[in-house]
Structure formats: structure tokens, C-alpha cells
Enzyme design. Sequence first.
Site, PDB file in Angstrom:
ATOM      1  N   GLU A  75     -18.840  -6.541  10.050  1.00  0.00           N
ATOM      2  CA  GLU A  75     -19.801  -5.866  10.936  1.00  0.00           C
ATOM      3  C   GLU A  75     -20.853  -6.839  11.469  1.00  0.00           C
ATOM      4  OE1 GLU A  75     -18.718  -4.668   8.071  1.00  0.00           O
ATOM      5  OE2 GLU A  75     -17.878  -2.706   8.499  1.00  0.00           O
ATOM      6  N   ARG A  97     -25.418  -3.365   7.007  1.00  0.00           N
ATOM      7  CA  ARG A  97     -24.999  -4.766   6.778  1.00  0.00           C
ATOM      8  C   ARG A  97     -25.255  -5.640   7.997  1.00  0.00           C
ATOM      9  NH1 ARG A  97     -19.650  -5.958   3.622  1.00  0.00           N
ATOM     10  NH2 ARG A  97     -21.075  -5.555   1.892  1.00  0.00           N
ATOM     11  N   LYS A 115       0.861  -1.181   0.000  1.00  0.00           N
ATOM     12  CA  LYS A 115       0.000   0.000   0.000  1.00  0.00           C
ATOM     13  C   LYS A 115       0.907   1.243   0.000  1.00  0.00           C
ATOM     14  CE  LYS A 115      -4.532   0.574   1.995  1.00  0.00           C
ATOM     15  NZ  LYS A 115      -5.462   0.071   3.007  1.00  0.00           N
TER      16      LYS A 115
END
Length: 642
Positions: A367, A395, A282
Site C-alpha cells: 500500500e 500503513r 492454496k
Amino acid sequence: MTLLESVQSPADLKRLEHGELTRLADEIRTFLVDKVSRTGGHLGPNLGVVELTLAVHRVFDSPRDAVVFDTGHQAYVHKIVTGRRDGFDGLRTKGGLSGYPSRAESEHDLVENSHASTALSYADGLSRAFQLRDARRHVVAVVGDGALTGGMCWEALNNIAADQDRPVVIVVNDNGRSYSPTIGGLADHLAALRLRPGYEKALESGRRALQQTPVVGKPLYAALHAAKRGIKDALSPQIMFEDLGLKYLGPVDGHDLRALEAALHRAKAFGGPVIVHAVTRKGNGYAPAENHEADQMHATDAMDPVTGEPLVAKKTSWTSVFSQELVKLGAEREDLVAITAAMRGPTGLQPFADAFPERSFDVGIAEQHALTSAAGMAMGGLHPVVAVYATFLNRAFDQLLMDVALHRQPVTVVLDRAGITGSDGASHNGMWDMSILGVVPGIRVAAPRDAVTLREELREAVAVSDGPTVLRFSKGGVIPELPAVERVGQVDVLRRGESRDVLLVAVGAFAKLGVAAAERLADQGIGVTVVDPRWVTPVPTELVGMAAEHRLVVTVEDGGRHGGFGWALAAALRDADVDVPLRDLGVPQRFLDHASRDEVLAELGLTAQDVARRVTGWAAGLLGDTSVDEAALPAAEDADHR
Ligand SMILES: Cc1ncc(C[n+]2csc(CCOP(=O)(O)OP(=O)(O)O)c2C)c(N)n1
Ligand SMILES: CC(=O)[C@@H](O)[C@H](O)COP(=O)(O)O
Ligand SMILES: [Mg+2]
């Protein structure tokens, strides 16, 4: 002309030699740093997928082949090579390029939803469609190691692996991080694979050597190949994927174009479900991102391109007020634990984790699991605080309803980025939480209006022991304090009307907007009482009495109108036979295009001036005795809704 200027489509990429591609990758990195340092955006993730994206578009034939990006925040390079380079000056701005794939922008874009862990399900669906409609089309899903910690990915893998004839290529973009290092057994598994670099190369060179060995070579190779499974068992743990029925290719250096293309060509030729495990970094190629401890510039604001330092100092945020108060509570309450879904930093839970590491849990981008695990923790005698962005609670609705609320478990959910967030586009606005929470039996939802009430309502929430509580607050700078003139029961009166023409109920951060609108209306001779309900679900009973004393009730909320607070208050008035007209102002039931928060709110008429205009019109119509020249209303204020 630079190479970057010469690339308008994937076809242009296919004409380039490898030396040119390396130069192009450098030009793209320079371009990304230059543009995103001005606009803000997901710089780190996109610097990490430059070679990977080039290789995908050289080996496959988008849009005939479907290329899906999980979460979509890493699609800038994809946009550059599909003809949208010139749009980056307006990245994430009103009318400009979206920060995510956009079907309206390009035929190369399929998935606009920025919620993670969906790409493999799209890939499953697309490949089933291609199998029925045009079996020559390939599906390529680019999924991060973080997104792979989301349950949907494994539901999809279970389906994809069940059919060996569907050519699904899953490119795992493994940079070892979501924001912070990716957690969990899968992450450890990928890390183990990463630690065996060149596994494929070793096998490849062994195969070549044996096949060139006369007489004994070929039979020996055949024997070894048959034994490969055993070797794999012993030498590398990617057996998990193969046990699932997925061929595994990798680990491949995700910044080595030749290696990537070779692996992708093998994957394409395989003709069934195959994983290409690309190891990337990254922020690759830009030191301020590579060395950015917290999150390798996962999401950055406008910054100095040389130093990577932010150009604008951050205001005290709602998040930071929550973060500090939670640490204090953690010191007072040993049963308090904090749960994040791979966003410990952005949701302000890092200080709590630093202070109480044994009481801080990162469950990955999961989640649903976070909520039900929290229910389990509560059943075990803890009081979990689950911090998520409001939009991501969607979600985990069933888990909140059926695992937390049904069992009346004391779990506190803290919704950051509630209300309009703006620049992240339609799927990031926190506009559905009050609508969906309103149907949860026994839940209590608070919407603090400033830093003082945030601290207060957080304490009230964690003090509840017989069911779920929720706090919701906006993105960005917090209102330090908006004092009440009086507290009636649990409702704060922020301004008494000169007369009882209008009761204006302002939810959360919109309290300031409500007071400003009332001042404008007072100048027009309309008396407006402004109140902050503080706890919006269940509707405070005090509001019913207050409404009965006024001639018009107006509600304003930074959330969806449909099923929102205004609708709930209207129902409460009906149930109490209080026959006072009520008008509710909020976010319409629409997916909203990206723009700044202020621009979206202005577009929706959710400014003090717009609210004043609307109330004037209603007052004139409904109350009859107020003739007001709307044009006389003062000019628009600086759009400060916080
Ligand atoms: C359901 C959901 N939860 C949280 C997020 C916030 N989020 C956006 S990107 C990201 C990390 C993604 O990590 P990874 O998939 O590894 O991609 P990378 O940024 O490392 O390329 C998170 C947690 C989200 N978009 N969707
Ligand atoms: C892609 C994603 O979901 C996050 O990176 C999000 O864009 C961050 O939003 P904030 O910038 O509001 O923290
Ligand atoms: Mg990652």
C-alpha cells in the site's frame, strides 16, 4: 477416537508415526471443510498449510520456540494442534474462536494483527530478545509469497541477514498467490525456484555418491562444494537470498511431511538466518477450492461443503456499485488508472482491469508503494484511483500525506470496508480513516450514504485536479437509495424536523440509521432535522449555519470518535463562535473483539434505537422542556444499519 481427537498439543504430534501423520492431515482437511463451510473463513489458505504446520510443530517446540504467522489468516491448523479444535463451531463469531492468532486464546499465539508483511519484523525482534535472554530459543516465521511483496519484509530481511548468529527460520509458504497470482519480480524469482524442483535432492544425492566413492570421491566433492556457488549461479536463481546473507533450503514440496521435516531440521540445526522455501497449493485437497479460479477460496462465506457454492446469495454491495461506475468513468477518461494492492477482486477493480488492462496495476501487498507510485502517475498526467480496504490505508498514511497531498496530486483513494467490519477482528475494522485523514492539508473526503451518492461522489472526486480525494464506504450490502428532500449547498437534507430541537448529522451509511432515529424521536415530540454532509472533510460550511438554527447538534459516524467527523464539526462550530451544544456518537478508541458487524454496532450503541435514546436523554437534559419516558420508546428494530 480419531487421530484428530488424540491431538491436543504439539507434543501429541511428535509421538505420531509418518503413516499416522498422513491420516491426520486428511482428517484435518475434512475437519476444515466441514467447519469453515458452516462459519465462513479463510479455507483456501489453511488447506494449503496442513503439512507445513504439522511439520513446524513437530520440529520446533512452541511456545518455547516462537512461531509467527504472517497476516495470521492461515493459523487454523496451528489452532487445531494447540488444543482449540473444539472452538471451530464458533469460528469468527462473538465470543468464539478468532479467525487469527489470539494471545488471549493461547500461549502459542503471538501476533494478532492481520495486516500483512509483519512476521519477519516480529521474527527479527524476537530473535534479538532471545539472543539476549535465552539463546536456545528458535524463531520460526511462516510468511506467504504474497506477504513477501510487502516492503516491511525486506526491511526485516535486511536486519535479519546482518547477524549470522541469530537462529531465525523463515518458512516461505509459496502457493504462488495472494488472492490472484502474486505479482512482481520476487514472484517471478520464486516461480523460477519452484521450477527447479528437487534442487536440494540432486545436490544431496550427488554429495552422498561422491562421499562413498573411494579415494577421488571426497576431494572431488570438496572441489565441487567449493564450486557450488558457481553451480548455483548457473543452476538456480536462489542466489538472491544467499547474496543477502540468508541460507536457502528448497524448494521443498510443502505437502510432503518427510521432506518438510528434513528441511526444517536442517534449518533448525543451521543456527543462523535460513529460508525454507515450501511450495504449497492454496485449497490443497479440496477440489472446489483448488479449482476456484478467482482466489482458490481465499476468504469464503458459508457454503455447501460438497459443491463449494455459497449458501446465501450476495446482496448488491457497495463494492459492486463502485466497480461498475469506475468502468463507466474509465471509458470517459483515458487518464484514469486503477491501482490495487493485491486485492483486485475484493476491491472491485477486476471489471476495470478487464476493460482497460493497460490502465490497471497490481503492486502486490504494498500500500505504501501504491500511494507514492500513484503520486508519480499523477505527476505524469494521470488520475489514479487507488482502492484499498480502509484499515490498510493506515500503513500508507505518510505516503498519502507527504507524497500525494504535499504535492497536491490528483489521486483518488477508495476505501472499501470503511467502518466496522466485525468478524475479521480488531485490526480489520475501518475505524481510523476519518481521524487520520482529518489532519491531511488539502484533502477532501466523501462518505456516500447510498448507491446514488456513491456514483455521484466518485465522479466529483475524480473531477478534482488539485489534490487528493477519498471515498469511504462500508462492507456488505449497499443502500440502493435514500433520497434527500433538499440539497443546501453540498449538504443533503434527508428529513426536516417538526421543530428545530436537534440537527442530526449522519455520516455515510449511517444516514439511514439517522432517519430511523429521527422518526422515533418525532414520536416523542422531539423535532429532528437529519442531514448527510456527503463530503465530511473539510467540514461543509453549510453545517455551521444549520447548527446555529438548532438547539442541539448530534453527529453519528461509523468511524472512530477520536479525531472523527464529530470532533471536526465541533471545532468548526467553535471557530465560528456558534455556541450550540454538540454530542458526537461513533466508535470508541478501543480495539474491538471479533463479532458480526451488527453485533459490534449494537454493543457500541450505534443503532437507531440507541441513538434515539441518547438524544432523548440529551434533549431532556439540555433542552429542559422535553420530559420523555425512555421506556416508552418502541422496541429495538432489526439491526439494519446499512
Ligand atoms: C497490509 C495488508 N494488505 C492487504 C491485506 C489483505 N490480505 C489478506 S491475506 C492476503 C494475501 C496474502 O497472500 P500470501 O501472503 O501469499 O498468503 P496466502 O493467503 O497465499 O497463504 C491479502 C492481500 C492484509 N491482510 N494486509
Ligand atoms: C486476511 C485478510 O486481510 C483478508 O482476507 C480479509 O479477511 C478479507 O476481508 P473480506 O472478507 O471483508 O473481504
Ligand atoms: Mg500466497
